[in-house]
Structure formats: structure tokens, C-alpha cells
Design an enzyme around this catalytic site. Structure first.
Site, PDB file in Angstrom:
ATOM      1  N   CYS A   1       0.213  -1.398  -0.214  1.00 51.25           N
ATOM      2  CA  CYS A   1      -0.112  -0.271  -0.071  1.00 51.25           C
ATOM      3  C   CYS A   1       0.973   1.377  -0.200  1.00 51.25           C
ATOM      4  O   CYS A   1       1.639   1.496   0.662  1.00 51.25           O
ATOM      5  CB  CYS A   1      -0.648  -0.011   1.219  1.00 51.25           C
ATOM      6  SG  CYS A   1      -2.395  -1.410   1.661  1.00 51.25           S
TER       7      CYS A   1
ATOM      8  N   ARG B   1       3.830  -0.355  -4.672  1.00 49.90           N
ATOM      9  CA  ARG B   1       3.129  -0.976  -3.096  1.00 49.90           C
ATOM     10  C   ARG B   1       2.478  -1.769  -3.519  1.00 49.90           C
ATOM     11  O   ARG B   1       2.098  -2.285  -2.029  1.00 49.90           O
ATOM     12  CB  ARG B   1       3.984   0.477  -2.330  1.00 49.90           C
ATOM     13  CG  ARG B   1       4.727   0.821  -2.695  1.00 49.90           C
ATOM     14  CD  ARG B   1       4.764   2.083  -1.824  1.00 49.90           C
ATOM     15  NE  ARG B   1       4.465   1.411  -0.226  1.00 49.90           N
ATOM     16  CZ  ARG B   1       5.681   1.817   1.181  1.00 49.90           C
ATOM     17  NH1 ARG B   1       6.803   2.092   0.029  1.00 49.90           N
ATOM     18  NH2 ARG B   1       5.638   1.163   2.030  1.00 49.90           N
TER      19      ARG B   1
ATOM     20  N   TRP C   1      -2.834  -2.174  -1.628  1.00 40.88           N
ATOM     21  CA  TRP C   1      -2.221  -3.784  -1.828  1.00 40.88           C
ATOM     22  C   TRP C   1      -3.104  -4.788  -0.837  1.00 40.88           C
ATOM     23  O   TRP C   1      -2.674  -5.007   0.534  1.00 40.88           O
ATOM     24  CB  TRP C   1      -0.614  -3.936  -1.104  1.00 40.88           C
ATOM     25  CG  TRP C   1      -0.089  -5.738  -1.827  1.00 40.88           C
ATOM     26  CD1 TRP C   1       0.411  -6.250  -2.820  1.00 40.88           C
ATOM     27  CD2 TRP C   1       0.151  -6.652  -0.846  1.00 40.88           C
ATOM     28  NE1 TRP C   1       0.390  -7.555  -2.851  1.00 40.88           N
ATOM     29  CE2 TRP C   1       0.442  -7.710  -1.416  1.00 40.88           C
ATOM     30  CE3 TRP C   1      -0.226  -6.808   0.218  1.00 40.88           C
ATOM     31  CZ2 TRP C   1       0.814  -9.296  -1.293  1.00 40.88           C
ATOM     32  CZ3 TRP C   1       0.035  -8.397   0.846  1.00 40.88           C
ATOM     33  CH2 TRP C   1       0.929  -8.947   0.253  1.00 40.88           C
TER      34      TRP C   1
ATOM     35  N   ASN D   1      -1.550   2.267   5.695  1.00 37.32           N
ATOM     36  CA  ASN D   1      -0.395   1.217   5.181  1.00 37.32           C
ATOM     37  C   ASN D   1       0.464   0.675   6.081  1.00 37.32           C
ATOM     38  O   ASN D   1       0.071   0.539   7.186  1.00 37.32           O
ATOM     39  CB  ASN D   1       0.651   1.648   4.044  1.00 37.32           C
ATOM     40  CG  ASN D   1       1.765   0.857   4.497  1.00 37.32           C
ATOM     41  OD1 ASN D   1       1.329  -0.641   4.015  1.00 37.32           O
ATOM     42  ND2 ASN D   1       2.435   1.173   4.218  1.00 37.32           N
ATOM     43  N   GLY D   2      -0.413  -0.919   6.178  1.00 34.24           N
ATOM     44  CA  GLY D   2       0.169  -1.793   7.215  1.00 34.24           C
ATOM     45  C   GLY D   2      -1.384  -2.804   7.779  1.00 34.24           C
ATOM     46  O   GLY D   2      -1.488  -3.411   7.059  1.00 34.24           O
TER      47      GLY D   2
ATOM     48  N   GLU E   1      18.113 -16.280  -8.459  1.00 38.79           N
ATOM     49  CA  GLU E   1      17.827 -15.010  -9.465  1.00 38.79           C
ATOM     50  C   GLU E   1      16.929 -14.880 -10.296  1.00 38.79           C
ATOM     51  O   GLU E   1      16.027 -14.748 -10.799  1.00 38.79           O
ATOM     52  CB  GLU E   1      18.811 -14.443  -8.765  1.00 38.79           C
ATOM     53  CG  GLU E   1      18.832 -13.153  -9.075  1.00 38.79           C
ATOM     54  CD  GLU E   1      17.199 -12.606  -8.719  1.00 38.79           C
ATOM     55  OE1 GLU E   1      16.859 -12.895  -7.254  1.00 38.79           O
ATOM     56  OE2 GLU E   1      17.101 -11.266  -9.003  1.00 38.79           O
TER      57      GLU E   1
ATOM     58  N   LYS F   1      13.196 -14.346 -11.029  1.00 36.21           N
ATOM     59  CA  LYS F   1      12.758 -12.892 -11.915  1.00 36.21           C
ATOM     60  C   LYS F   1      11.427 -13.685 -13.153  1.00 36.21           C
ATOM     61  O   LYS F   1      10.775 -12.999 -13.385  1.00 36.21           O
ATOM     62  CB  LYS F   1      13.513 -12.808 -12.863  1.00 36.21           C
ATOM     63  CG  LYS F   1      14.811 -12.217 -12.365  1.00 36.21           C
ATOM     64  CD  LYS F   1      14.546 -10.252 -12.062  1.00 36.21           C
ATOM     65  CE  LYS F   1      13.892 -10.276 -10.395  1.00 36.21           C
ATOM     66  NZ  LYS F   1      14.498 -10.388  -9.417  1.00 36.21           N
TER      67      LYS F   1
ATOM     68  N   GLU G   1       8.278 -14.309 -10.928  1.00 39.19           N
ATOM     69  CA  GLU G   1       7.519 -12.602 -10.940  1.00 39.19           C
ATOM     70  C   GLU G   1       7.238 -12.638 -11.729  1.00 39.19           C
ATOM     71  O   GLU G   1       5.988 -11.682 -11.718  1.00 39.19           O
ATOM     72  CB  GLU G   1       9.063 -12.237 -10.323  1.00 39.19           C
ATOM     73  CG  GLU G   1       8.745 -12.302  -8.939  1.00 39.19           C
ATOM     74  CD  GLU G   1      10.130 -10.996  -8.888  1.00 39.19           C
ATOM     75  OE1 GLU G   1       9.558 -10.544  -7.709  1.00 39.19           O
ATOM     76  OE2 GLU G   1      10.819 -11.295  -8.992  1.00 39.19           O
TER      77      GLU G   1
ATOM     78  N   HIS H   1      20.341 -36.083  -8.404  1.00 38.87           N
ATOM     79  CA  HIS H   1      19.380 -36.445  -6.797  1.00 38.87           C
ATOM     80  C   HIS H   1      18.077 -36.092  -6.835  1.00 38.87           C
ATOM     81  O   HIS H   1      17.693 -36.520  -6.070  1.00 38.87           O
ATOM     82  CB  HIS H   1      19.959 -35.738  -5.585  1.00 38.87           C
ATOM     83  CG  HIS H   1      21.318 -35.847  -6.082  1.00 38.87           C
ATOM     84  ND1 HIS H   1      22.206 -37.320  -5.310  1.00 38.87           N
ATOM     85  CD2 HIS H   1      22.553 -35.016  -6.462  1.00 38.87           C
ATOM     86  CE1 HIS H   1      23.574 -37.121  -5.330  1.00 38.87           C
ATOM     87  NE2 HIS H   1      23.949 -35.519  -5.816  1.00 38.87           N
TER      88      HIS H   1
ATOM     89  N   LYS I   1       5.863  -4.190  -4.499  1.00 39.41           N
ATOM     90  CA  LYS I   1       7.124  -3.785  -4.188  1.00 39.41           C
ATOM     91  C   LYS I   1       8.044  -4.008  -2.945  1.00 39.41           C
ATOM     92  O   LYS I   1       8.947  -4.450  -2.786  1.00 39.41           O
ATOM     93  CB  LYS I   1       7.768  -2.439  -4.946  1.00 39.41           C
ATOM     94  CG  LYS I   1       9.317  -1.828  -4.992  1.00 39.41           C
ATOM     95  CD  LYS I   1       9.607  -3.387  -5.722  1.00 39.41           C
ATOM     96  CE  LYS I   1      11.549  -2.667  -6.171  1.00 39.41           C
ATOM     97  NZ  LYS I   1      12.362  -3.121  -7.408  1.00 39.41           N
TER      98      LYS I   1
HETATM   99  O1  M6R Z   1      13.700  -4.144  -0.349  1.00 34.33           O
HETATM  100  P1  M6R Z   1      13.551  -5.844  -0.031  1.00 34.33           P
HETATM  101  O2  M6R Z   1      15.028  -5.579  -1.011  1.00 34.33           O
HETATM  102  O3  M6R Z   1      14.199  -5.878   0.778  1.00 34.33           O
HETATM  103  O4  M6R Z   1      13.176  -7.110  -0.385  1.00 34.33           O
HETATM  104  C1  M6R Z   1      12.910  -7.715  -0.685  1.00 34.33           C
HETATM  105  C2  M6R Z   1      12.428  -8.839  -2.175  1.00 34.33           C
HETATM  106  O5  M6R Z   1      10.594  -8.398  -1.563  1.00 34.33           O
HETATM  107  C3  M6R Z   1      12.442  -8.431  -3.019  1.00 34.33           C
HETATM  108  O6  M6R Z   1      13.555  -8.471  -3.473  1.00 34.33           O
HETATM  109  C4  M6R Z   1      11.781  -9.435  -4.362  1.00 34.33           C
HETATM  110  O7  M6R Z   1      11.791 -10.981  -4.070  1.00 34.33           O
HETATM  111  C5  M6R Z   1      11.225  -8.872  -5.341  1.00 34.33           C
HETATM  112  N1  M6R Z   1       9.926  -8.666  -6.293  1.00 34.33           N
HETATM  113  C6  M6R Z   1      12.580  -9.317  -6.060  1.00 34.33           C
HETATM  114  O8  M6R Z   1      12.184  -9.203  -7.543  1.00 34.33           O
END
Ligand code: M6R
Length: 614
Positions: A2, A28, A78, A104-105, A487, A491, A494, A510, A609
């Protein structure tokens, strides 16, 4: 999660500013949005407009509606409590409509409060935890909104950043925070509130970070911060050196693509002033530890989430190799609930792009309060909660990252982890001078190498166009490039929603090799280095079982290239730098795959984010 904004202006209507600022916070959360604007000349002085979906839907609803008020609040959501709907969209009001809030929270005791208020006759119009805040403030209001907010937040358990307005105080927005970020923007004739700095950049670069427990009264001509008892607190105004353009797309179709292409610059910014001119040493300020302090560290605990956790995994290699120190890497969300063995000689490093991730913050706090660790953060946002709470800060200097999928912040984290490992190796006497020089030289040349990788974007796009309809993907790597396989897979899942797994290539036999059938794409990171021979063998095994091999190789490779269906060539660099180079084609592969599938690259479904809830 949010985004909230607020504006108290003396010149012009607030609605345009609020919507623009919300767009800059859309990363956000983006399942619904709304604004509430105070117009004292109107019969119903608080005008609230809410809409499901993205901010463009709210904007469309606002088009043609003239709302003249100069004070207002806004929210992009969110969902946590209650599905995305118009009723659950913020702002929320008390039943009389006198008080309107955005939040937010998560209010952990909202059910308790809601039941109590319902027993007293209150009626609720949403399923959210946030609505109780409006009810409480209205009940506690006695002509002073800031005082009513202070009294009300005492009843709340959990995390909140709040902005509230009251119909009887037309020039005032009141903000409060506990465990969720809130910044105050200081303008000439207007003042602002926002969850994050990029929202405010078109209007001001002077900001004041609100601390937990503080309440702020924002008026066009003044900003007054108090603690929860109402005592004035002197806030420090800091100047932000990000430009509004940095938080815009700059001609790219998506923030993610722009941010991928910024990496030569952001890597160079992360190095600025940190390499001695003769490449003989790394200079890192802001650690909060002198050379003796660094020598006294006996082990390191890295805590992070998501992409930052993958950076930590690479960091473990760097620290073990160059500083010869024991390192553990923890998911922050797990670390909080385990019984880790740490002490005052342990250095805890929280890695985070945003500096606001709730789990990472909680892990860092625990390391400090319970185990007396020195706590350092590698983070991208100066002034963020982590940057303010840690004993030392290494900034990644990647500039605002808006795309939900982290890219340039990740490479910035890798650079900072390598710099820190070299610095620690120097004071511990574990890194040969020649290795330091090779690494420093390699780092200096890295931006040019990244430029070369970016020039292969069309080749990566062609691969994406071949495989974008796949149901599953495997990414394999070894050693320092195993976290890059993780990673790369993250990506892809996501933003394209393709199921993807990252594996250490040696683990294939394995179990996961059973997944391989005809046509399954396998991305193999097979650049030159100490694991090349073994990964080449793993590629051949996968190929023999019908897998389609997309291989990342260095120039001149013949063995892996011969077994591959597609080859992506990246420049040869020092082995420690290969993760920083190798991740870029994987970012591009995820990007182009998502584009081919027509998904929402910058705002993928269900994600936000900045994850400020645990
Ligand atoms: O702001 P941060 O680096 O602490 O965020 C951590 C994760 O939420 C963040 O890396 C998330 O996995 C991303 N969407 C990855 O692309």
C-alpha cells in the site's frame, strides 16, 4: 505494501498532485485506489472517490469531476484484509463522515476493536482492518485532529502509517507511523506526506523521515512533529539527491527494462569513491566499525528476503573466499523464529533494496537487541528505516527502483558485498594484495562489460520468443553462480508466471532430473570458472534426456556450446564478477518472456515492491 500520500497546499487543488503521487507509489500495491479531498466550501466538505484496479481507473473516474479542495489524502492498495473492491478501497471514513483515513500496514487487534465498537452500535462498511482507525479518531476527536490521532494510535497493535483529515480542520493532514514508512515532504507553499520519497520528487527534494511513534501535523505553511504524548520533536530535514526523472520511464516501455539498462551507471555509482586510485585497497565509510572493530568480528549472519537473499548467497562466497570468515545466510522471515547462535562478536548484515522490508527489519532488530550484534545494512534508500536503525550503512546508490522485479538494486548489492568482503579481507590479512588489485581493476571495468551484455538484448529476446509458451523452466548453476540460477528463476516466475526452479547443477541427479522431458527448457550458467567442467557434464546429461539447453557461456566456448540449443555469450571477467555479468541476460530473458506473454511487467499480479508486513 500500500502507498499513502497526503497534501496540504496553499496553491491549487490537491487532486492532481495526489493522483500523480499515487502513480509514483503504484509499485507498492495496485488492486484499488482512492483519494479524499477536503473542500470547505462544499456542502459535504470531504469528497471521496475510490475505484477498483489500477490508478488509471481512479483517474478515469476523477476525470471531469471538479474537486477544488487543496488538502487531501490518497491510497493505492495491496489487499491484506478483504478482497479488492470498492468498499474495501481506501480512504475509509467514520460513520458520520467527519474523519477520513488512509492506512498502510496491518492492525493486528482490529477484530477486537471492531467487536467492541460494534457492541457500542458502530456500523462498518468494509472488511478492512483500517476502518477501525477512522472510527477511533472520530470518537476521540475534540477539536484537535493531531491529539485525536495520538490518542487513537495508542489503542492499535501492529504496523501502521496513517494519514487522516477532519472536515472541521480544512488545512490539515495528520500523519502517524509505527513500523511502516512515512516521509514528510517540505515545499515552499505546500507540504506533503508519502510512504516513499519517489512519490514526492516532482514537488520537493526536502524530506523529513518520521520515526516510529511520532505524529505529524502537516499544514500548507508548517509541519509540526510530536511524540505520542504531544511533546514537540525537532525533525531533521534532509535533501534527497534523486531527480524526478530517475523515477520515470525515460523513453523505455517499462521501468524494469529501463532499470536493467541503467546497470552500467548504477554499478559505476556503487563504486564511486570506494576504490583507491592505485587499486590497492577498498575504502568503505559508514560501517560504524574501525579496523579493530572489523578484526574482532568472528562470524557474519546475512539476513534478507527474496532477491536480496540471493545477493546474500553470493555474498557468502565473497566473504568466505576473501575474508575467510564463517558466514550464515538466513531468510529474515525464518531467522525471527529460530534460535540462532549469535553473540556480540557477530556482525549481522541486513540486505534490502527498500530498507523497509518488515521481516528483514525485524531480523536486524533481533540481532541487535537479543544478541548484541553490530548491525550493518546494505541498502538502496538513504533515510529508510533500516538505514536509520542500523549501526552502519553501505548504500548501493542504484537510484529509485520502481519495477517490482528487482534488477539494478541486486547488482548494486553484489558490488557492495564484494567491496565489503575485500575490505574485511584486508584488515584480517586474508586477501593477497594482487587479488585486491585484480578485483578492483575488474570492478572498474565492469560497467563496460555490462554495456556489452546489454547489446545482446535482441539475442535474448529471440530466445524468449522461442520458449515463452513453456510451462516450466529449470535454471542450473554452480558455486558463486548457483544463487544466480535462483535469481534468474525468481525473475522469470515473478513477471511471466512461468513455473521456474533454480538448482545447483550437481543436485540434478538427486531428483530434479526426473522433471526433464522432451522440450523442457534448461538455462545453464556455464561461464568459465572453477566449476565449468562439472557443469558442462550436467548440461550433456540434461541434453541426453531431451532437455532444450539455453547456455550462458564465455567467448570461445566449444564444449557447452556444442550441447546447447541456444547460446548466450557474455564477456569473460574475473570469476568473482561473473554473477554480476551473468544475471543481466537472465533479467532480460525474464523481461522479454513476460513481454511475449503480455503480462504486466512492472506490476505483476499479487506482488508489491515493498513488503512492510510480516
Ligand atoms: O526491499 P527488499 O530488498 O528488502 O525486498 C526484498 C524482496 O521483497 C524483493 O527482493 C522481492 O523478492 C523482489 N520482488 C524480487 O524481484
Amino acid at each position: 505494501m500500500c502507498g499513502i500520500v497526503g497534501c496540504a497546499s496553499s496553491n491549487g487543488p490537491a487532486s492532481g498532485m495526489l493522483v500523480e503521487a499515487l502513480k509514483r507509489l503504484e509499485y507498492r500495491g495496485y488492486d484499488s485506489a482512492g483519494v479524499a479531498i477536503l473542500d470547505p466550501d462544499s456542502a459535504d466538505p470531504i469528497h471521496t472517490v475510490r475505484e477498483v484496479g489500477k490508478i488509471r481507473n481512479l483517474e478515469a473516474k476523477l476525470a471531469g469531476v471538479e474537486i477544488r479542495g487543496r488538502t487531501g489524502i490518497g491510497h493505492t492498495r495491496w489487499a491484506t484484509h478483504g478482497r479488492p473492491s470498492q468498499e474495501n478501497a481506501h480512504p475509509h471514513r467514520d460513520p458520520t463522515g467527519a474523519v477520513v483515513v488512509v492506512h498502510n500496514g496491518i492492525i493486528e487487534n482490529y477484530l477486537e476493536i471492531r467487536r467492541r465498537l460494534a457492541d457500542q452500535g458502530a456500523e462498518f462498511s468494509s472488511e478492512t482492518d483500517s476502518e477501525v482507525i477512522a472510527h477511533l479518531i472520530a470518537r476521540n476527536y475534540d477539536g484537535d485532529l493531531a491529539a485525536a490521532v495520538r490518542t487513537s494510535v495508542r489503542e492499535l497493535a501492529g504496523a501502521y502509517a496513517i494519514a487522516a483529515i477532519h472536515k472541521s480542520e480544512p488545512d490539515l493532514v495528520v500523519g502517524a507511523r509505527q513500523d511502516s514508512p512515512l516521509v514528510v515532504g517540505i515545499g515552499d507553499t505546500s507540504n506533503y506526506l508519502a510512504s516513499d520519497v519517489p512519490a514526492l520528487l516532482p514537488w520537493t527534494n526536502q524530506v523529513l523521515y518520521l520515526e516510529d511513534g511520532q505524529v505529524v501535523a502537516v499544514r500548507p505553511e508548517s509541519v509540526a512533529v510530536t511524540d505520542q504524548d504531544g511533546n514537540p520533536v525537532p525533525g531533521e530535514v534532509v535533501e534527497i539527491n534523486w531527480s524526478p526523472e530517475q523515477a520515470e520511464k525515460g523513453g523505455f516501455p517499462h521501468f524494469m527494462l529501463k532499470e536493467i539498462h541503467e546497470q552500467p551507471t548504477t554499478v559505476s555509482d556503487a563504486l564511486l569513491g570506494r576504490l583507491a586510485v592505485d587499486d590497492s585497497e577498498v575504502v568503505l565509510d559508514g560501517l560504524g566499525l574501525d579496523a579493530d572493530g572489523l578484526r574482532n568480528i568472528s562470524r557474519i549472519a546475512l539476513v534478507a528476503c527474496g532477491t536480496s537473499w540471493h545477493a546474500a548467497q553470493v555474498g557468502k562466497f565473497y566473504l568466505e573466499q576473501f575474508a575467510r570468515i564463517d558466514v550464515t545466510v538466513e531468510y529474515a522471515s525464518e531467522f525471527i523464529y529460530r534460535d540462532p547462535v549469535l553473540d556480540g562478536n557477530t556482525l549481522c548484515i541486513g540486505i534490502s533494496q527498500s530498507g523497509e522490508t518488515a521481516d528483514t527489519r525485524a531480523a536486524m532488530r533481533r540481532a541487535k537487541d537479543e544478541f548484541d550484534c553490530h548491525v550493518l545494512t546494505i541498502c538502496n534508500v538513504a533515510g529508510s528505516s533500516m538505514a536509520r536503525e542500523a549501526d552502519g550503512v553501505v548504500l548501493t546508490h542504484a537510484g529509485p527502483e520502481i519495477g517490482v522485479a528487482s534488477t539494478k538494486a541486486f547488482t548494486g548489492q553484489l558490488v557492495c558485498l564484494l567491496l565489503f568482503a575485500v575490505r574485511l579481507g584486508q584488515v584480517r590479512g586474508t586477501i593477497p594484495a594482487e587479488t585486491t588489485r585484480e578485483l578492483c581493476r575488474g570492478l572498474r571495468g565492469l560497467p563496460q562489460e555490462l554495456e556489452k551484455v546489454l547489446r545482446t538484448s535482441d539475442a535474448v529476446k529471440a530466445v524468449a520468443e522461442e520458449y515463452y509458451e513453456s510451462r516450466d523452466f529449470l535454471y542450473i548453476g554452480r558455486g558463486v553462480n548457483y544463487p544466480i540460477a535462483l535469481e534468474g528463476a525468481l525473475k522469470l516466475k515473478e513477471i511471466s508466471y512461468i513455473h521456474a526452479e533454480g538448482y545447483p547443477a550437481g543436485e540434478m541427479k538427486h531428483g530434479p532430473i526426473a522433471l526433464i522431458d522432451d522440450g523442457m527448457p534448461i538455462l545453464a550458467i556455464a561461464t568459465q570458472g572453477r566449476t565449468y567442467g562439472t557443469i558442462a557434464g550436467n548440461v550433456e546429461e540434461a541434453r541426453a534426456r531431451g532437455g532444450k539447453i539455453i547456455a550462458l557461456v564465455t567467448p570461445g566456448d566449444d564444449r557447452v556450446a556444442a550441447a546447447a540449443d541456444q547460446v548466450l555469450v557474455v564477456p569473460r571477467v574475473h570469476e568473482a564478477l561473473t554473477p554480476i555479468v551473468n544475471i543481466v541476460p537472465l533479467q532480460l530473458l525474464a523481461y522479454w518472456t513476460a513481454v511475449s506473454r503480455g503480462t504486466d511487467v512492472d506490476q505483476p499480479r499479487n506482488l508489491a515492491k515493498t513488503v512492510t508486513v510480516q
